[in-house]
Write a protein that holds these residues in place. Sequence first.
Motif, PDB file in Angstrom:
ATOM      1  N   GLY A  72       0.790  -1.221   0.000  1.00 42.90           N
ATOM      2  CA  GLY A  72       0.000   0.000   0.000  1.00 42.90           C
ATOM      3  C   GLY A  72       0.822   1.270   0.000  1.00 42.90           C
ATOM      4  O   GLY A  72       0.320   2.330  -0.347  1.00 42.90           O
ATOM      5  N   GLN A  78       1.500  -0.141  -3.774  1.00 39.90           N
ATOM      6  CA  GLN A  78       0.166  -0.103  -4.378  1.00 39.90           C
ATOM      7  C   GLN A  78      -0.017  -1.246  -5.370  1.00 39.90           C
ATOM      8  O   GLN A  78      -1.081  -1.858  -5.440  1.00 39.90           O
ATOM      9  N   GLU A  81      -0.911  -4.514  -3.862  1.00 41.42           N
ATOM     10  CA  GLU A  81      -2.324  -4.648  -3.507  1.00 41.42           C
ATOM     11  C   GLU A  81      -3.246  -4.710  -4.715  1.00 41.42           C
ATOM     12  O   GLU A  81      -4.221  -5.449  -4.721  1.00 41.42           O
ATOM     13  N   SER A  82      -2.938  -3.921  -5.747  1.00 46.48           N
ATOM     14  CA  SER A  82      -3.845  -3.822  -6.902  1.00 46.48           C
ATOM     15  C   SER A  82      -3.669  -4.961  -7.908  1.00 46.48           C
ATOM     16  O   SER A  82      -4.575  -5.246  -8.679  1.00 46.48           O
TER      17      SER A  82
END
Length: 151
Positions: A72, A78, A81-82
């Motif tokens: 994150g 990021q 997580e994505s």
Amino acid sequence: MNFELLKPAISEITEHALLSNEEKLKNICQFLQQNISYYNWVGFYFANHETQTLHLGPYVGAETDHTVIPFGKGICGQVAESNANFVVPDVAAQDNYIACSFTVKSEIVVPLFVDGINIGQIDIDSHVINPFSAADERFLEFVNEQVATLF
């Protein structure tokens, strides 16, 4: 940049029987940095899903203090997580960016999947604003497909 011309060398590195996986990853980083002028820092981060952190693997370029990145946080965190590519044309315009060096102007991060699980990513910094295209994304997806065969 004709990425098709670079693909055989990536495959050759991953298939080299006498190199360890660590050496193969380092060689890929070196190859990319040497052959693509705007790839100034090239490295791999690998996920520890238990601790929700990314850990720096082989890389080439300026030394970095960012050896462990929480999921994150920053562009790499990021992507953890994505599970999606993230292209940052201008890091100065990005809110959740972890500054590595004042020379870094843009970044691209492409997740590395093994058996459908995001085990890490390739991270590339550039000293140029907005150099990355869809062709870079497709090429780095190919690189990661080749790297995935090592695991």
